[in-house]
Each structure stands twice: as structure tokens, then as C-alpha cells.
Design a protein around this motif. Structure first.
Motif, PDB file in Angstrom:
ATOM      1  N   ASN A 222      15.500  40.460  62.804  1.00  0.00           N
ATOM      2  CA  ASN A 222      16.832  40.111  62.303  1.00  0.00           C
ATOM      3  C   ASN A 222      16.963  40.460  60.817  1.00  0.00           C
ATOM      4  N   GLU A 223      18.152  40.191  60.279  1.00  0.00           N
ATOM      5  CA  GLU A 223      18.491  40.652  58.927  1.00  0.00           C
ATOM      6  C   GLU A 223      18.659  39.486  57.964  1.00  0.00           C
ATOM      7  N   HIS A 224      17.933  39.540  56.844  1.00  0.00           N
ATOM      8  CA  HIS A 224      18.186  38.588  55.755  1.00  0.00           C
ATOM      9  C   HIS A 224      17.916  39.285  54.432  1.00  0.00           C
ATOM     10  N   HIS A 225      18.586  38.780  53.405  1.00  0.00           N
ATOM     11  CA  HIS A 225      18.510  39.438  52.100  1.00  0.00           C
ATOM     12  C   HIS A 225      18.050  38.469  51.020  1.00  0.00           C
ATOM     13  N   GLN A 226      17.183  38.966  50.155  1.00  0.00           N
ATOM     14  CA  GLN A 226      16.810  38.235  48.946  1.00  0.00           C
ATOM     15  C   GLN A 226      16.308  36.828  49.254  1.00  0.00           C
TER      16      GLN A 226
ATOM     17  N   TYR B 266      26.482  36.068  51.089  1.00  0.00           N
ATOM     18  CA  TYR B 266      27.725  36.403  50.398  1.00  0.00           C
ATOM     19  C   TYR B 266      27.563  36.282  48.879  1.00  0.00           C
ATOM     20  N   TYR B 267      26.578  35.485  48.477  1.00  0.00           N
ATOM     21  CA  TYR B 267      26.231  35.461  47.052  1.00  0.00           C
ATOM     22  C   TYR B 267      25.431  36.709  46.678  1.00  0.00           C
ATOM     23  N   SER B 268      24.568  37.166  47.589  1.00  0.00           N
ATOM     24  CA  SER B 268      23.704  38.287  47.235  1.00  0.00           C
ATOM     25  C   SER B 268      24.388  39.639  47.418  1.00  0.00           C
ATOM     26  N   SER B 269      25.514  39.677  48.126  1.00  0.00           N
ATOM     27  CA  SER B 269      26.181  40.970  48.364  1.00  0.00           C
ATOM     28  C   SER B 269      27.473  41.136  47.589  1.00  0.00           C
ATOM     29  N   GLY B 270      28.105  40.032  47.198  1.00  0.00           N
ATOM     30  CA  GLY B 270      29.396  40.133  46.523  1.00  0.00           C
ATOM     31  C   GLY B 270      30.572  40.255  47.483  1.00  0.00           C
ATOM     32  N   ILE B 271      30.296  40.373  48.786  1.00  0.00           N
ATOM     33  CA  ILE B 271      31.398  40.417  49.751  1.00  0.00           C
ATOM     34  C   ILE B 271      32.103  39.057  49.741  1.00  0.00           C
ATOM     35  N   ASN B 272      33.432  39.113  49.830  1.00  0.00           N
ATOM     36  CA  ASN B 272      34.205  37.875  49.737  1.00  0.00           C
ATOM     37  C   ASN B 272      34.032  37.026  51.003  1.00  0.00           C
ATOM     38  N   PRO B 273      33.458  35.806  50.854  1.00  0.00           N
ATOM     39  CA  PRO B 273      33.220  34.981  52.043  1.00  0.00           C
ATOM     40  C   PRO B 273      34.513  34.554  52.734  1.00  0.00           C
TER      41      PRO B 273
ATOM     42  N   TRP C 214      36.492  35.705  43.982  1.00  0.00           N
ATOM     43  CA  TRP C 214      35.053  35.711  44.321  1.00  0.00           C
ATOM     44  C   TRP C 214      34.342  36.865  43.615  1.00  0.00           C
ATOM     45  N   ASN C 215      34.932  38.038  43.722  1.00  0.00           N
ATOM     46  CA  ASN C 215      34.304  39.229  43.174  1.00  0.00           C
ATOM     47  C   ASN C 215      35.355  40.306  42.977  1.00  0.00           C
ATOM     48  N   PRO C 216      35.616  40.792  41.760  1.00  0.00           N
ATOM     49  CA  PRO C 216      34.979  40.388  40.508  1.00  0.00           C
ATOM     50  C   PRO C 216      35.207  38.892  40.235  1.00  0.00           C
ATOM     51  N   TYR C 217      34.192  38.251  39.660  1.00  0.00           N
ATOM     52  CA  TYR C 217      34.223  36.808  39.519  1.00  0.00           C
ATOM     53  C   TYR C 217      35.296  36.335  38.530  1.00  0.00           C
ATOM     54  N   LEU C 218      36.339  35.743  39.059  1.00  0.00           N
ATOM     55  CA  LEU C 218      37.427  35.140  38.280  1.00  0.00           C
ATOM     56  C   LEU C 218      37.900  35.995  37.112  1.00  0.00           C
ATOM     57  N   HIS C 219      37.954  37.293  37.341  1.00  0.00           N
ATOM     58  CA  HIS C 219      38.560  38.138  36.308  1.00  0.00           C
ATOM     59  C   HIS C 219      39.063  39.435  36.907  1.00  0.00           C
ATOM     60  N   ASP C 220      39.881  40.102  36.112  1.00  0.00           N
ATOM     61  CA  ASP C 220      40.444  41.395  36.478  1.00  0.00           C
ATOM     62  C   ASP C 220      39.978  42.379  35.404  1.00  0.00           C
ATOM     63  N   PRO C 221      39.113  43.310  35.777  1.00  0.00           N
ATOM     64  CA  PRO C 221      38.561  44.222  34.765  1.00  0.00           C
ATOM     65  C   PRO C 221      39.650  44.983  33.989  1.00  0.00           C
ATOM     66  N   ALA C 222      40.830  45.147  34.602  1.00  0.00           N
ATOM     67  CA  ALA C 222      41.877  45.933  33.945  1.00  0.00           C
ATOM     68  C   ALA C 222      42.760  45.088  33.023  1.00  0.00           C
ATOM     69  N   LEU C 223      42.623  43.767  33.105  1.00  0.00           N
ATOM     70  CA  LEU C 223      43.584  42.917  32.388  1.00  0.00           C
ATOM     71  C   LEU C 223      43.487  43.050  30.867  1.00  0.00           C
ATOM     72  N   ALA C 224      42.259  43.081  30.354  1.00  0.00           N
ATOM     73  CA  ALA C 224      42.096  43.080  28.890  1.00  0.00           C
ATOM     74  C   ALA C 224      42.897  44.213  28.245  1.00  0.00           C
ATOM     75  N   GLY C 225      42.847  45.397  28.852  1.00  0.00           N
ATOM     76  CA  GLY C 225      43.537  46.549  28.289  1.00  0.00           C
ATOM     77  C   GLY C 225      45.044  46.491  28.421  1.00  0.00           C
ATOM     78  N   ARG C 226      45.537  45.550  29.216  1.00  0.00           N
ATOM     79  CA  ARG C 226      46.981  45.465  29.467  1.00  0.00           C
ATOM     80  C   ARG C 226      47.656  44.326  28.706  1.00  0.00           C
ATOM     81  N   LEU C 227      46.852  43.460  28.108  1.00  0.00           N
ATOM     82  CA  LEU C 227      47.432  42.259  27.495  1.00  0.00           C
ATOM     83  C   LEU C 227      48.354  42.585  26.326  1.00  0.00           C
TER      84      LEU C 227
END
Lengths: 386, 324
Positions: A61-65, A133-140, B242-255
Motif C-alpha cells: 500500500n501507499e504512505h508518505h513521509q 494532505y499535509y505532506s502533499s499540499g493537495i486541498n483536503p 489550504w495551499n498556498p497557505y492563507l495567501h495569494d502570491p499575486a496579491l502583494a504586487g496588486r495592492l
């Protein structure tokens, strides 16, 4: 009755003074590659050995980190086994679909495995664990939606003549045209592991897939969940199908009950206290309210929260004992749950190579034949015999 | 489509029962709901005067809050929508990026019938307020950003709130962590009658929150109501950030496009948002003013309501002075 040997490939060398999570944040300096070299080869030997002693299938099976399991890409391990085995099914349960972009990669790799092995692949597909979802960045919050759509995409990639366009909510692919196509037609058997959510059971029943309950719960949790599954399956208008249900459990057999406990207990606690620590992480959006509430209710019946051996034994968190004891317990559970597939974890936590091999040997020689005989006419479902 | 047409087509505003016995009184506020492109949004309103839209933090604070009473007293018509997925509002599952969220916020303004408002945003809401001021500057009369997330500052990350245990999170969030549930209690008030589409009742039913009796009666506190509220709030926040974590990479340049008079407020004890973020907003938005509040952490609107209301009134007066 089909017997599978499942391996998690855990890291048995967490230092005694490390008591934090074994998932996501476990410092990877604790991974020692030279030891890893020996360990991977030992674990692969153990899977190959299971085929030699008569198991019907091998499971990865699959697990990460995580120190819990060292197979970030289970398809790599299935590929290694593909050329070193010749008879056993190779069950990958599974690929965490939302973590693959595009998910057609899963369709391709599974098809390769199926063709190379001459149709020995069992294709498992999963949402992926919460920690992933913490280790991949995919939105849970998109986990369930991505899983459903990716599953549909993989099935289409196997069964629809290509090329065709796939235009989904999450995935848009101008030309889907899987090459190679799988050898088993219309596609390899699909297994979906689940934690008891009704949604997953309905999906499995609707599409005629197979269900495996996630392990390490009190047997009463399985009894409730499997009864619900059987009901949902029958309500979908299908015939009873024990071959579409699998039970996954840690199993340890020794000459006597006392010897089994003496040899096994410390390794089980290493697993339960060290490696399970962190598995419960559920990122926001990963579960529905209903699933979260259900899981909260089951939490006291999860091995992570069990502290004494008597409970382990009484709740069948692991089946441990002499060949007679293990056989009797398994006959009882198989009957009650109506499962046609038994997936045993014969290595757990820090269980060393010699004990793992002895366990596999004893099980294959003294338990498996009796279970095969007991269920020679097949397993029946309680609802139907009643 | 003209603005007027969009307002009439999008909005079917209906008032439901008041949060207090003095239904309809501007000094007590009232709950309502509106339909925004098929999404049911719960709104708390209080006061009359200059329209002010309050965009809440990741914790979904709305309802009869002290800061709304103070703002109403200062001459504002406070409109506090619960963003999609928070509290009793339906989720929007089709969001794929913050631009989608900003568009939804704009449609909420349309639905509220607000052409131009003072926009006050807390944390997550501050980020969305800043985005709104970039994309739809004509809708923003003045801007108050309270501990706004939304930017990434190298070496000064926003504290990771997802998965944080209460005993770690709350002391970073509030100068008085014990007040957390009291601050959110008004958001747990559930209108005793609701307007029939049924969708808004889901969360309440899941948590076992009872539907009360006659209009104006308080609903008995439900021990699951707050955990459930937070469960939904974190899911909705993850959907956005969730990702990018609570930010918008493009926002700073637009403010630099923000034209409204802007105030950036941060609590001195804020353990979620490093001071560098407030500084970055202030530096990037032309003419922005920055205030640090004592005895205050990440949620100034809840922790220092009178102070915040006064600051918002001041920045609004400067907006009046600036526009003929």
C-alpha cells in the motif's frame, strides 16, 4: 477463501526517546539508508516467501513521509514483485488517487503491472490518509471530489476506446488513450479500503468493486460496518459476494498461546504506540461531519487507544496464539463478517525477520489448510443463511 | 449586465427572526438570509447609516457582537454575512482559487444591495477585503484590515492554524484565551424560524442543535454546537487557503491598486500573524495607516471592539473628506 499476505514495510528503529508523531513531522534524519537497504530487501523477501508457502496474494500500500510504512509508491514494490513471483495475485491497496496528477498515471502503471504479471493485479484505489494532505499540499476539502472523479477517469481510461477527451471538474485531458491496456478485461479487480463511511460502501456496491475495512479496530466495529456493507450491497440488487469483501488483521502464530504472546507483544506495542501515533490526523474538509462523528465514536475502539493485552485479545485487534487458537478465532470472524478474502499482516511494528518467517510458515502449514477445508464450499453471508 | 439588474436578479433578501426580543431594532440587530447565485447566505445586520460590510475571520464570528453594536452606535449599517461554508451558510464547492472567492464576495455585496461600503475584514476576512479592494475598487469606500492574512513574508510565516491543538492555538489567537467560546457564542444563535429552503438547517440538525419555539426565544446551548461550528469553519477556511497557505502570491504586487483610505490594525500579542505582514500591507497600499493595539492578539474586533469601532469611524471620516 483467498489468503493474502500484507506488508506495511514499517521502520522498526525509532529511538526510544522519540515519542512524537510517526507521521508527517517525524524528522527524516531518523531514517538510516544503509539500514533501509537491508530492511527493504528483507521485507521483499518476506512477501516473496509468502507466495512460496502458499498464499494466494501479496499486498502492498501507499504512505508518505512516515515511519509507519515505507512504500511511497506501492507500484514500485508491485513491479519488483511482478518479476520475482509467478502465481500470487499482487494487490496494491491502493494508489491514493488525489495525489496523482494526472490520475491517468495510475491507469497506465496499473495496466503495465497487469500486463507484465499476466493478469495478477488487484487494483486498489484510495482517498489517501489524512496526514497525506499535509505532506502533499493537495486541498483536503477537495479530497472526496478528486477521488470520485479520478476513479471515474481511471475506469474510463481502461474501458473506453481511446482517444477520447476527459473533461471533469478537477481534471481536463484532451486525449486519453491508455497504452498499454490492462490484460484483465474489462479491467483488473478494484478494491476500495474504507473506514466505515456509508458513501464509500455505496460506491463499492454501485460499481461492483470489493471492500476492505481499514484495520486496527475492535472486532465489533468490523461487525457493524460489514453488516452495513452487506445490506448496502444486497440493496443494490447484487447477489451475496464474499469474494468482494476482505478482512485485514495482524496475525501471529507460534507453537503455543503463551509463546505467541511472549514473542509478539513488544512488537505490537511498538506498532500501536509508536507507529500509529499520528495516523489519526484529519485535516479540515477531509471528512464529512457524519464521518467525523462516527469516527469519534469509534476512537476508543482503535488500537492506538488500547493499553492492555487483554483488550487486544478480547477485541481481536490482532489474532495471536497457537495454530488452534488462531484457526478457531478466524473461522468465527470469517463466518460472522462474511468475508471471502483474509488479508494478514504477518510482520508488524518491530517484529524481526526470524519471527516473521516462522509466523508465515506456521500459518501456511497449520492454519491455512484448515481454513481452506472449513470454507471449501465458500463463505456465506449471515443474512442469507438466516 | 448593469449593477441594478444584477442586484435585483441575485438578491432575494428575507429577514428571519431577530437575535433578540427587540426584533428589527437597529440597536439589537437581526438575522437574515439571502440567496446568492443559488447559495444560501446567512447575514447579521445591525444599525442604519453608512453601509459597512464585515468579513469574519477563520473562526466565523458573526451575530450580536459588541463591535457591531459599537459600529451601529457610531452611525454604520453593519452587514455581516457568513461566508459560504461557515456557520449556517451553504458551501461553494466549485472554488478553485481566491479569485473565485472574491467574485463570490462581490456577489454577496450585490445581494446585500450595497453599491459601496466600508469594508472591515478580520484575518481571513482581511485578506478577502484587500482582494475585493483590488478587483472591485469602486465597491470599497474605506478599508479596515484587522490582522489580515493574505501575504507571504519570507522568514515570517503565518502560524499554521490547521490541525493546531487548542492549547497551542488559543494563546496565540487571543489575549484572553478563555473568552474564545464567549466570542463565538453569538454565531451559534440559530434563527428560531427559517425561510423554508431547508438547506440552512443541515448543520444544526447534524449537531443536534434544537430549533427553538416561538420567535425571540433563546435556543438552549448545545455542547456540540461550537465544535461543529469550528469543524465547518476550518473546512471552509481550508477550501480557500489550504495551499498556498492563507495567501495569494499575486496579491502583494496588486495592492498598489487599492484606492480607498486604508487602515491596518494588528494586536501586539498576535501569535498568528507576524508584525511584518501588517507592515507589508501598510507599505504596499498607498497612504495606508497602521495601528498596533495593546492587550490584543489576532482578533481585534472581538478583543478591542470599542477601539476598533472608533478607528473605523475615523478612517471613514477621512474617506468622506477625500471624496467630494
Amino acid at each position: 477463501m483467498q489468503f493474502f499476505s500484507f506488508h506495511l514495510m514499517p521502520w522498526p528503529y525509532l529511538p526510544a526517546d522519540y515519542t512524537e508523531s510517526a507521521w508527517i513531522t517525524v524528522p527524516n534524519k531518523l531514517y538510516d539508508p544503509p539500514r533501509g537497504h537491508d530492511l527493504y530487501n528483507r521485507y521483499l523477501d518476506e512477501l516473496e516467501y509468502a507466495e512460496q508457502v502458499g498464499f494466494d496474494g501479496l499486498v502492498v500500500n501507499e504512505h508518505h513521509q512516515t515511519a509507519y510504512g515505507s512504500m511511497p509508491s506501492p507500484n514500485l514494490f508491485a513491479a519488483m514483485l511482478a518479476r520475482r513471483t509467478s502465481r500470487a495475485k499482487i494487490a496494491v491497496i491502493g494508489n491514493a488517487l488525489p495525489l496523482y496528477h494526472p490520475p491517468t498515471r495510475v491507469a497506465e502503471e496499473f495496466a503495465v503491472l497487469d500486463v507484465v504479471t499476466g493478469g495478477r493485479l488487484i487494483a486498489g484505489m484510495v482517498v489517501g490518509g489524512g496526514p497525506e494532505y499535509y505532506s502533499s499540499g493537495i486541498n483536503p476539502a477537495q479530497a472526496r471530489g478528486r477521488f470520485n472523479e479520478a476513479l471515474d477517469l481511471v475506469l474510463q481510461a481502461w474501458t473506453r476506446p481511446g482517444p477520447f477527451e476527459f473533461h471533469g471538474e478537477y481534471y481536463q485531458i484532451p486525449r486519453v488513450n491508455t497504452w498499454p491496456r490492462p490484460l484483465q478485461q474489462p479491467h483488473p479487480p478494484v478494491w476500495i479500503p474504507g473506514m466505515g463511511s456509508r458513501e464509500t460502501m455505496e460506491l463499492v456496491a454501485a460499481r461492483g468493486f470489493s471492500y476492505v475495512g481499514l484495520p486496527f479496530f475492535h472486532i465489533s466495529v468490523f461487525e457493524r460496518n460489514y453488516a452495513e456493507f452487506r445490506r448496502i450491497w444486497l440493496e443494490a440488487g447484487r447477489e451475496p459476494a464474499p469474494e468482494n469483501l476482505g478482512l485485514l488483521l495482524p496475525i501471529y502464530v507460534a507453537e503455543t498461546d503463551a509463546a505467541a504472546r511472549a514473542e509478539y507483544e513488544e512488537h505490537l506495542w511498538y506498532f500501536a504506540r509508536r507507529l500509529l501515533n499520528g495516523v489519526q490526523i484529519a485535516p479540515p474538509g477531509y471528512q464529512s461531519v457524519a464521518s467525523a462523528v462516527k469516527l469519534m465514536g469509534n476512537a476508543p475502539k482503535y488500537l492506538l487507544n488500547v493499553s492492555d493485552w487483554e483488550t487486544v485479545e478480547a477485541g481481536s485487534y490482532a489474532i495471536v496464539g497457537s495454530p488452534d487458537t488462531v484457526t478457531e478465532k478466524l473461522i468465527d470472524h470469517i463466518r460472522r463478517l462474511g468475508v471471502g478474502n483474509l488479508l494478514g499482516l504477518f510482520q508488524l511494528g518491530s517484529l524481526p525477520a526470524d519471527l516473521t518467517r516462522a509466523n508465515l510458515t506456521l500459518f501456511a502449514e497449520q492454519v491455512m489448510p484448515r481454513l481452506r477445508k472449513e470454507f471449501a464450499a465458500g463463505v456465506s453471508w449471515p443474512e442469507v443463511t438466516a | 449586465m448593469t449593477q441594478a439588474a444584477s442586484v435585483s436578479s441575485v438578491a432575494s433578501v428575507s429577514s428571519v427572526a431577530s437575535a433578540s426580543s427587540a426584533a428589527g431594532s437597529p440597536h439589537h440587530g437581526e438575522w437574515g438570509s439571502l440567496d446568492v447565485d443559488g447559495i444560501r447566505i446567512r447575514v447579521f445586520r445591525q444599525g442604519s447609516g453608512v453601509p459597512l460590510v464585515y468579513l469574519h475571520s477563520p473562526f466565523g464570528e458573526v451575530g450580536a457582537l459588541a463591535v457591531f453594536a459599537d459600529l451601529a452606535e457610531a452611525g454604520f449599517q453593519v452587514l455581516a454575512p457568513e461566508l459560504p461554508g461557515f456557520g449556517q451558510s451553504d458551501p461553494v464547492t466549485s472554488w478553485r482559487g481566491v479569485a473565485d472567492v472574491v467574485f463570490t464576495v462581490r456577489r454577496i455585496l450585490d445581494g446585500l444591495g450595497v453599491e459601496r461600503a466600508v469594508v472591515v475584514g478580520s484575518s481571513l476576512g482581511g485578506w478577502l477585503a484587500a482582494e475585493l479592494a483590488v478587483w472591485f475598487p469602486e465597491r470599497v469606500r474605506a478599508l479596515a484590515l484587522l490582522a489580515p492574512v493574505g501575504l507571504r513574508v519570507a522568514d515570517d510565516p503565518v502560524f499554521p492554524i490547521f490541525g493546531a491543538e487548542d492549547d497551542v492555538l488559543l494563546p496565540r489567537l487571543l489575549a484572553r484565551p478563555a473568552e474564545f467560546s464567549a466570542y463565538l457564542a453569538p454565531a451559534l444563535a440559530w434563527p428560531v424560524t427559517h425561510d423554508g429552503d431547508g438547506s440552512g438547517g443541515e448543520a444544526g440538525e447534524d449537531g443536534g442543535a434544537g430549533e427553538g419555539g416561538g420567535a425571540g426565544e433563546a435556543v438552549a446551548p448545545d455542547p456540540l454546537a461550537l465544535p461543529l461550528h469550528l469543524f465547518r469553519a476550518m473546512e471552509a477556511t481550508a477550501r480557500i487557503g489550504w495551499n498556498p497557505y492563507l495567501h495569494d502570491p499575486a496579491l502583494a504586487g496588486r495592492l498598489t491598486l487599492v484606492g480607498a483610505p486604508t487602515l491596518v490594525v494588528r494586536g501586539e500579542l498576535d501569535g498568528i500573524l507576524p508584525a511584518a505582514h501588517a507592515a507589508a500591507y501598510t507599505a504596499a497600499i498607498p497612504g495606508a495607516r497602521r495601528v498596533e493595539l495593546a492587550d490584543c492578539a489576532h482578533l481585534p474586533a472581538l478583543e478591542q471592539p470599542a477601539e476598533v469601532a472608533q478607528l473605523v469611524a475615523t478612517i471613514t471620516r477621512s474617506a468622506k473628506a477625500a471624496s467630494p
